[in-house]
Design a protein around this motif. Structure first.
Motif, PDB file in Angstrom:
ATOM      1  N   LEU A 132       0.804  -1.188  -0.049  1.00  0.00           N
ATOM      2  CA  LEU A 132      -0.024  -0.099   0.125  1.00  0.00           C
ATOM      3  C   LEU A 132       0.957   1.276   0.114  1.00  0.00           C
ATOM      4  N   TYR A 133       0.688   2.198  -0.859  1.00  0.00           N
ATOM      5  CA  TYR A 133       1.335   3.630  -1.090  1.00  0.00           C
ATOM      6  C   TYR A 133       0.134   4.363  -0.552  1.00  0.00           C
ATOM      7  N   LEU A 134       0.860   5.376   0.154  1.00  0.00           N
ATOM      8  CA  LEU A 134      -0.053   6.714   0.619  1.00  0.00           C
ATOM      9  C   LEU A 134       0.455   7.938  -0.030  1.00  0.00           C
ATOM     10  N   CYS A 135      -0.489   8.875  -0.555  1.00  0.00           N
ATOM     11  CA  CYS A 135      -0.224  10.204  -1.257  1.00  0.00           C
ATOM     12  C   CYS A 135      -0.646  11.266  -0.197  1.00  0.00           C
ATOM     13  N   TYR A 136      -0.072  11.834   0.587  1.00  0.00           N
ATOM     14  CA  TYR A 136      -0.779  12.880   1.246  1.00  0.00           C
ATOM     15  C   TYR A 136      -0.943  13.984   0.287  1.00  0.00           C
ATOM     16  N   LEU A 137      -2.230  14.577  -0.066  1.00  0.00           N
ATOM     17  CA  LEU A 137      -2.605  15.469  -0.898  1.00  0.00           C
ATOM     18  C   LEU A 137      -2.704  16.849  -0.186  1.00  0.00           C
ATOM     19  N   THR A 138      -3.004  16.656   1.113  1.00  0.00           N
ATOM     20  CA  THR A 138      -3.279  17.929   1.755  1.00  0.00           C
ATOM     21  C   THR A 138      -2.719  17.725   3.170  1.00  0.00           C
ATOM     22  N   CYS A 139      -2.334  18.997   3.852  1.00  0.00           N
ATOM     23  CA  CYS A 139      -1.816  18.771   5.351  1.00  0.00           C
ATOM     24  C   CYS A 139      -2.661  19.874   6.144  1.00  0.00           C
ATOM     25  N   ASP A 140      -2.203  19.878   7.531  1.00  0.00           N
ATOM     26  CA  ASP A 140      -2.991  20.978   8.141  1.00  0.00           C
ATOM     27  C   ASP A 140      -2.752  22.127   7.806  1.00  0.00           C
ATOM     28  N   ILE A 141      -1.819  22.848   7.011  1.00  0.00           N
ATOM     29  CA  ILE A 141      -1.510  23.967   6.403  1.00  0.00           C
ATOM     30  C   ILE A 141      -2.676  24.461   5.436  1.00  0.00           C
ATOM     31  N   CYS A 142      -2.722  23.481   4.705  1.00  0.00           N
ATOM     32  CA  CYS A 142      -3.526  23.836   3.259  1.00  0.00           C
ATOM     33  C   CYS A 142      -4.855  23.281   3.119  1.00  0.00           C
ATOM     34  N   GLN A 143      -5.358  22.225   4.352  1.00  0.00           N
ATOM     35  CA  GLN A 143      -6.199  21.644   4.246  1.00  0.00           C
ATOM     36  C   GLN A 143      -7.601  22.479   4.138  1.00  0.00           C
ATOM     37  N   GLU A 144      -7.795  23.483   4.863  1.00  0.00           N
ATOM     38  CA  GLU A 144      -9.023  24.418   4.726  1.00  0.00           C
ATOM     39  C   GLU A 144      -9.264  24.872   3.278  1.00  0.00           C
ATOM     40  N   ARG A 145      -7.987  25.249   2.539  1.00  0.00           N
ATOM     41  CA  ARG A 145      -8.051  25.979   1.226  1.00  0.00           C
ATOM     42  C   ARG A 145      -8.467  24.723   0.234  1.00  0.00           C
ATOM     43  N   LYS A 146      -8.098  23.570   0.482  1.00  0.00           N
ATOM     44  CA  LYS A 146      -8.300  22.671  -0.582  1.00  0.00           C
ATOM     45  C   LYS A 146      -9.566  21.533  -0.050  1.00  0.00           C
ATOM     46  N   GLY A 147     -10.208  22.229   0.498  1.00  0.00           N
ATOM     47  CA  GLY A 147     -11.351  21.123   1.056  1.00  0.00           C
ATOM     48  C   GLY A 147     -11.358  20.210   1.960  1.00  0.00           C
ATOM     49  N   GLY A 148     -10.426  20.261   2.975  1.00  0.00           N
ATOM     50  CA  GLY A 148     -10.392  19.167   3.947  1.00  0.00           C
ATOM     51  C   GLY A 148      -9.132  18.286   3.479  1.00  0.00           C
ATOM     52  N   HIS A 149      -8.848  17.380   4.711  1.00  0.00           N
ATOM     53  CA  HIS A 149      -7.941  16.373   4.177  1.00  0.00           C
ATOM     54  C   HIS A 149      -8.143  15.380   3.386  1.00  0.00           C
ATOM     55  N   LYS A 150      -7.076  15.145   2.605  1.00  0.00           N
ATOM     56  CA  LYS A 150      -7.211  13.896   1.426  1.00  0.00           C
ATOM     57  C   LYS A 150      -5.955  13.146   1.441  1.00  0.00           C
ATOM     58  N   ILE A 151      -6.252  12.110   1.165  1.00  0.00           N
ATOM     59  CA  ILE A 151      -5.100  10.948   1.126  1.00  0.00           C
ATOM     60  C   ILE A 151      -5.358   9.954   0.162  1.00  0.00           C
ATOM     61  N   LEU A 152      -4.537   9.927  -1.020  1.00  0.00           N
ATOM     62  CA  LEU A 152      -4.663   9.128  -2.012  1.00  0.00           C
ATOM     63  C   LEU A 152      -4.046   7.839  -1.696  1.00  0.00           C
ATOM     64  N   LEU A 153      -4.948   6.635  -1.635  1.00  0.00           N
ATOM     65  CA  LEU A 153      -4.483   5.366  -1.288  1.00  0.00           C
ATOM     66  C   LEU A 153      -4.244   4.660  -2.875  1.00  0.00           C
ATOM     67  N   LEU A 154      -2.869   4.063  -2.721  1.00  0.00           N
ATOM     68  CA  LEU A 154      -2.765   3.249  -4.064  1.00  0.00           C
ATOM     69  C   LEU A 154      -2.326   1.881  -3.627  1.00  0.00           C
ATOM     70  N   ARG A 155      -3.005   1.110  -3.967  1.00  0.00           N
ATOM     71  CA  ARG A 155      -2.718  -0.458  -3.536  1.00  0.00           C
ATOM     72  C   ARG A 155      -2.197  -1.082  -4.858  1.00  0.00           C
ATOM     73  N   ARG A 156      -1.020  -1.695  -4.598  1.00  0.00           N
ATOM     74  CA  ARG A 156      -0.275  -2.362  -5.886  1.00  0.00           C
ATOM     75  C   ARG A 156      -1.193  -4.009  -5.942  1.00  0.00           C
ATOM     76  N   TRP A 157      -1.166  -4.228  -7.014  1.00  0.00           N
ATOM     77  CA  TRP A 157      -1.946  -5.411  -7.060  1.00  0.00           C
ATOM     78  C   TRP A 157      -1.420  -6.531  -8.248  1.00  0.00           C
ATOM     79  N   GLN A 158      -1.891  -7.777  -8.124  1.00  0.00           N
ATOM     80  CA  GLN A 158      -1.339  -8.568  -8.855  1.00  0.00           C
ATOM     81  C   GLN A 158      -2.431  -9.523  -9.551  1.00  0.00           C
TER      82      GLN A 158
END
Length: 173
Positions: A132-158
């Protein structure tokens, strides 16, 4: 001392999408982690951004960092436009490198609500989940400006022919 936001301004729309990054050029930076928890994550992200700038490399999505942790460490990957560098940290992803994305609206405390959706989406298609890979798209600094906390979960598969066969059998019954 003011903190700078390290989040990507733009990122790919990979929500519920299959992505093939096989052979894609990346900058890999090992990072410290203890029991799957990254230590000093922001400093590693900043260090990697500085290295990419010094090497004069171009990122596919500037600031988009794919992080993966293990029990005793981890790594951060940044996707690059090309691999024209002699740096030992610039490599290519192995083949196959198939991912399935899921955009989580919330912070790390609520991620366990989205992870099962990602997992079941893969099983329903006859695929075996890997790392599993995590991409943090927002942090505490910009989360209000970008519409809240967002994390993109990327699951490698076979692909699993055995699981696909079992699912097909269940659907017939």
């Amino acid at each position: 001392m003011s903190e700078a936001c390290l989040c990507p301004e733009t990122y790919p729309d990979w929500h519920q999408q299959d992505i093939d990054l096989s052979g894609h050029a990346v900058h890999r930076l090992p990072m410290a982690a203890f029991m799957f928890m990254p230590l000093s994550y922001d400093s590693y992200v900043q260090r990697q951004a500085d290295e990419i700038t010094q090497l004069e490399l171009v990122e596919s999505w500037p600031g988009l960092a794919l992080s993966r942790t293990r029990f005793w460490g981890g790594e951060i990957l940044r996707l690059l436009e090309s691999s024209d560098s002699a740096s030992r940290r610039v490599t290519h992803l192995e083949s196959p490198f198939l991912l399935h994305g899921y955009l989580h609206h919330g912070d790390m405390g609520t991620i366990r609500e989205s992870a099962p959706h990602l997992q079941s989406a893969l099983f329903e298609k006859g695929r075996i989940p890997k790392e599993l890979y995590l991409c943090y798209l927002t942090c505490d600094i910009c989360q209000e400006r970008k519409g809240g906390h967002k994390i993109l979960l990327l699951r490698r598969w076979q692909e699993s022919p055995r699981l696909a066969k079992r699912l097909k059998k269940q659907q017939m019954n």
